[in-house]
Scaffold this active site. Structure first.
Site, PDB file in Angstrom:
ATOM      1  N   GLU A   1      44.749  35.233  46.701  1.00 42.45           N
ATOM      2  CA  GLU A   1      43.484  34.993  45.933  1.00 42.45           C
ATOM      3  C   GLU A   1      43.170  33.451  45.563  1.00 42.45           C
ATOM      4  O   GLU A   1      42.998  33.232  44.468  1.00 42.45           O
ATOM      5  CB  GLU A   1      43.636  35.715  44.689  1.00 42.45           C
ATOM      6  CG  GLU A   1      44.080  37.186  44.676  1.00 42.45           C
ATOM      7  CD  GLU A   1      43.970  37.881  43.745  1.00 42.45           C
ATOM      8  OE1 GLU A   1      44.183  37.452  42.542  1.00 42.45           O
ATOM      9  OE2 GLU A   1      44.420  39.311  43.506  1.00 42.45           O
TER      10      GLU A   1
ATOM     11  N   ASN B   1      46.561  36.591  51.502  1.00 39.95           N
ATOM     12  CA  ASN B   1      46.226  37.939  51.089  1.00 39.95           C
ATOM     13  C   ASN B   1      45.004  37.662  49.925  1.00 39.95           C
ATOM     14  O   ASN B   1      45.022  36.773  48.971  1.00 39.95           O
ATOM     15  CB  ASN B   1      47.504  38.183  50.130  1.00 39.95           C
ATOM     16  CG  ASN B   1      47.183  39.958  49.818  1.00 39.95           C
ATOM     17  OD1 ASN B   1      46.927  40.760  50.728  1.00 39.95           O
ATOM     18  ND2 ASN B   1      47.617  40.118  48.461  1.00 39.95           N
TER      19      ASN B   1
ATOM     20  N   HIS C   1      41.395  46.725  46.813  1.00 41.56           N
ATOM     21  CA  HIS C   1      40.877  47.320  45.507  1.00 41.56           C
ATOM     22  C   HIS C   1      39.590  47.547  45.492  1.00 41.56           C
ATOM     23  O   HIS C   1      38.621  47.058  45.339  1.00 41.56           O
ATOM     24  CB  HIS C   1      41.243  46.319  44.392  1.00 41.56           C
ATOM     25  CG  HIS C   1      42.770  46.280  44.349  1.00 41.56           C
ATOM     26  ND1 HIS C   1      43.576  46.810  43.948  1.00 41.56           N
ATOM     27  CD2 HIS C   1      43.307  44.867  44.395  1.00 41.56           C
ATOM     28  CE1 HIS C   1      44.871  46.409  43.751  1.00 41.56           C
ATOM     29  NE2 HIS C   1      44.653  45.057  44.332  1.00 41.56           N
TER      30      HIS C   1
ATOM     31  N   GLU D   1      46.828  46.495  49.138  1.00 44.70           N
ATOM     32  CA  GLU D   1      47.043  46.581  47.811  1.00 44.70           C
ATOM     33  C   GLU D   1      45.759  48.044  47.468  1.00 44.70           C
ATOM     34  O   GLU D   1      45.026  47.643  46.453  1.00 44.70           O
ATOM     35  CB  GLU D   1      46.593  45.519  46.765  1.00 44.70           C
ATOM     36  CG  GLU D   1      47.536  44.307  47.189  1.00 44.70           C
ATOM     37  CD  GLU D   1      47.325  43.453  46.064  1.00 44.70           C
ATOM     38  OE1 GLU D   1      46.457  43.537  44.943  1.00 44.70           O
ATOM     39  OE2 GLU D   1      48.147  42.240  46.240  1.00 44.70           O
TER      40      GLU D   1
ATOM     41  N   ASP E   1      43.717  50.849  46.326  1.00 46.59           N
ATOM     42  CA  ASP E   1      43.421  51.656  45.271  1.00 46.59           C
ATOM     43  C   ASP E   1      41.922  51.734  45.021  1.00 46.59           C
ATOM     44  O   ASP E   1      41.307  51.137  45.387  1.00 46.59           O
ATOM     45  CB  ASP E   1      44.305  51.526  44.053  1.00 46.59           C
ATOM     46  CG  ASP E   1      43.927  50.354  43.409  1.00 46.59           C
ATOM     47  OD1 ASP E   1      43.071  49.647  43.677  1.00 46.59           O
ATOM     48  OD2 ASP E   1      44.626  50.005  42.523  1.00 46.59           O
TER      49      ASP E   1
HETATM   50  C1  XIL Z   1      48.949  43.562  39.039  1.00 44.32           C
HETATM   51  C2  XIL Z   1      50.078  44.482  38.619  1.00 44.32           C
HETATM   52  O1  XIL Z   1      49.866  45.403  39.257  1.00 44.32           O
HETATM   53  C3  XIL Z   1      50.104  44.492  37.181  1.00 44.32           C
HETATM   54  O2  XIL Z   1      51.469  45.367  36.844  1.00 44.32           O
HETATM   55  C4  XIL Z   1      50.289  43.166  36.636  1.00 44.32           C
HETATM   56  O3  XIL Z   1      50.232  43.297  35.142  1.00 44.32           O
HETATM   57  C5  XIL Z   1      49.242  42.392  37.260  1.00 44.32           C
HETATM   58  O4  XIL Z   1      49.394  42.162  38.496  1.00 44.32           O
HETATM   59  N1  XIL Z   1      46.170  41.513  42.793  1.00 44.32           N
HETATM   60  C6  XIL Z   1      47.409  41.291  43.088  1.00 44.32           C
HETATM   61  C7  XIL Z   1      48.521  42.125  42.396  1.00 44.32           C
HETATM   62  O5  XIL Z   1      47.703  40.580  44.199  1.00 44.32           O
HETATM   63  O6  XIL Z   1      49.765  41.270  42.334  1.00 44.32           O
HETATM   64  C8  XIL Z   1      48.230  42.480  41.130  1.00 44.32           C
HETATM   65  O7  XIL Z   1      49.050  43.445  40.686  1.00 44.32           O
HETATM   66  C9  XIL Z   1      46.565  43.229  41.212  1.00 44.32           C
HETATM   67  C10 XIL Z   1      45.625  42.456  41.910  1.00 44.32           C
END
Ligand code: XIL
Length: 397
Positions: free
Chosen positions: A170, A216, A258, A289, A291
């Protein structure tokens, strides 16, 4: 005898192969692909199917189903939090490896690969680091050395046990940030300048030459205007292209995935095109990641099916779009869910205004949702000529 055994083994292997490509059957019972795990179905494509793991849930003896599914449905795991800097080095100079090591041991026991997450990110940094920079006791030269030492220590500790590292996470701003023109954002860019990105990849490669090194990010699932000033995918594409041109050892792009059902989201072809463009740079890709969250409106919370069902359908469709796009590109190596059950998902705790949830493929009672079935269907009903097996990535330079 030995020769006979070898021939038998060869015949069995050939039978397995034939079974996989034609009509598999076991001991007279018709083969039922819907009874297979996601990981086994993905294997036919050479694809790794993963999940982020909540290590507290994994250790909870009162919640055995979590552990069971984490081990049986997935072929790669990511630590949801345990490899982040604040978890690994809460006190300067004192590393706490045990929780991450336990997950790696779980992966080994279940024949799973591990995605390492994450080496450089502006979030979940330890307080000693951010406070030291804020009060001026850690200057620029020392900060750069601290980052180098951290990457070296972490990658060395897990050397040989990590398939893909998210080296930088990020790093790029969003159109809603100020200034709106896309730029390198956050703690590291502010204090070290954008050159830290190339440094991080070089330091990671030096510590483990065999791990695949990924950049990422989120909101890079598809191209937009094509103008890097406002199209994040284009910005990341040009960043990766320039890094490659400079000989920086980057191997892949992780697209977080996401998504939310309240957005317009994407079609399969647009996402597929983005993956293919990254592959054109010689890079692997991965969904890292995934969802798909929905707003928990009053109707959803009250159990009104007219409000719930369209969201479950839209969610399933979005999972499917990303999966089909991944299958379409032989360089898309893994598809990782950011948690697999609504019982343990970051979404409700993170997106509270308005409240959001129901973002994963199993409900809170571990019942597979429509999204699970559609992912499974995509894995079953796809193959040549358009869906070809994965091309394994070798570390580049
Ligand atoms: C999130 C976790 O799922 C949570 O448990 C934590 O509190 C915050 O981070 N992008 C990412 C992940 O790269 O590391 C993040 O994970 C979600 C967004």
């Amino acid at each position: 005898m030995r020769l006979r055994r070898w021939i038998a083994a060869g015949a069995a292997a050939a039978a397995t192969l034939a079974a996989l490509t034609v009509t598999p059957a076991t001991a007279g019972r018709p083969y039922d692909p819907t009874a297979q795990s996601l990981r086994d179905l993905a294997k036919r494509h050479g694809l790794y199917l993963g999940t982020a793991v909540d290590t507290a849930a994994l250790a909870d003896a009162a919640d055995p189903r979590y552990r069971e599914l984490a081990g049986s449905e997935f072929s790669t795991v990511t630590a949801e939090n345990e490899m982040k800097w604040e978890s690994l080095e809460p006190t300067r100079g004192t590393y706490n490896w045990a929780p991450a090591d336990q997950l790696v041991a779980f992966a080994t026991a279940h024949h799973q690969r591990v995605r390492g997450h994450v080496l450089v990110w502006h979030n979940q940094l330890p307080a000693w680091l951010t406070a030291g920079v804020a009060d001026g006791s850690i200057g620029t030269t020392e900060l750069r050395q601290i980052l180098r030492d951290h990457i070296t220590a972490v990658v060395t500790h897990f050397k040989g046990r990590i398939w893909q590292w998210d080296v930088v996470n990020e790093a790029v701003s969003d159109p809603w940030d100020t200034p709106a023109t896309l730029h390198y954002k956050g703690f590291w860019a502010e204090h070290l300048g954008p050159g830290y990105v190339a440094d991080a990849f070089r330091w990671a490669r030096a510590a483990d030459p065999k791990a695949l090194l990924f950049y990422n990010d989120y909101n890079i699932e598809a191209f937009g205007s094509g103008n890097p000033a406002n199209d994040k995918t284009q910005f990341v594409y040009e960043m990766a292209r320039d890094l490659r041109a400079q000989g920086v050892p980057i191997d892949g792009i992780g697209s977080q995935g996401h998504l939310g059902t309240q957005y317009g989201n994407f079609d399969t072809f647009g996402v597929s095109e983005a993956l293919k463009k990254f592959a054109g740079l010689g890079l692997a890709t991965a969904f890292t990641e995934v969802d798909v969250r929905s707003q928990l409106t009053e109707g959803v919370r009250a159990g009104d099916s007219a409000e719930i069902n369209p969201r479950l359908q839209a969610s399933a469709a979005n999972f499917s779009v990303l999966m089909r796009a991944c299958l379409s590109s032989p360089h898309c190596l893994s598809f990782t869910l950011w948690g697999f059950t609504d019982k343990h998902s970051w979404v409700p705790g993170w997106f509270t205004d308005p409240p959001e949830g129901v973002a994963t493929v199993y409900d809170e009672n571990y019942r597979p949702k429509l999204a699970y079935q559609e992912l499974k269907a995509d894995l079953i009903y796809s193959g040549p000529p358009f869906v070809l097996p994965r091309v394994p990535q070798q570390p580049r330079r």
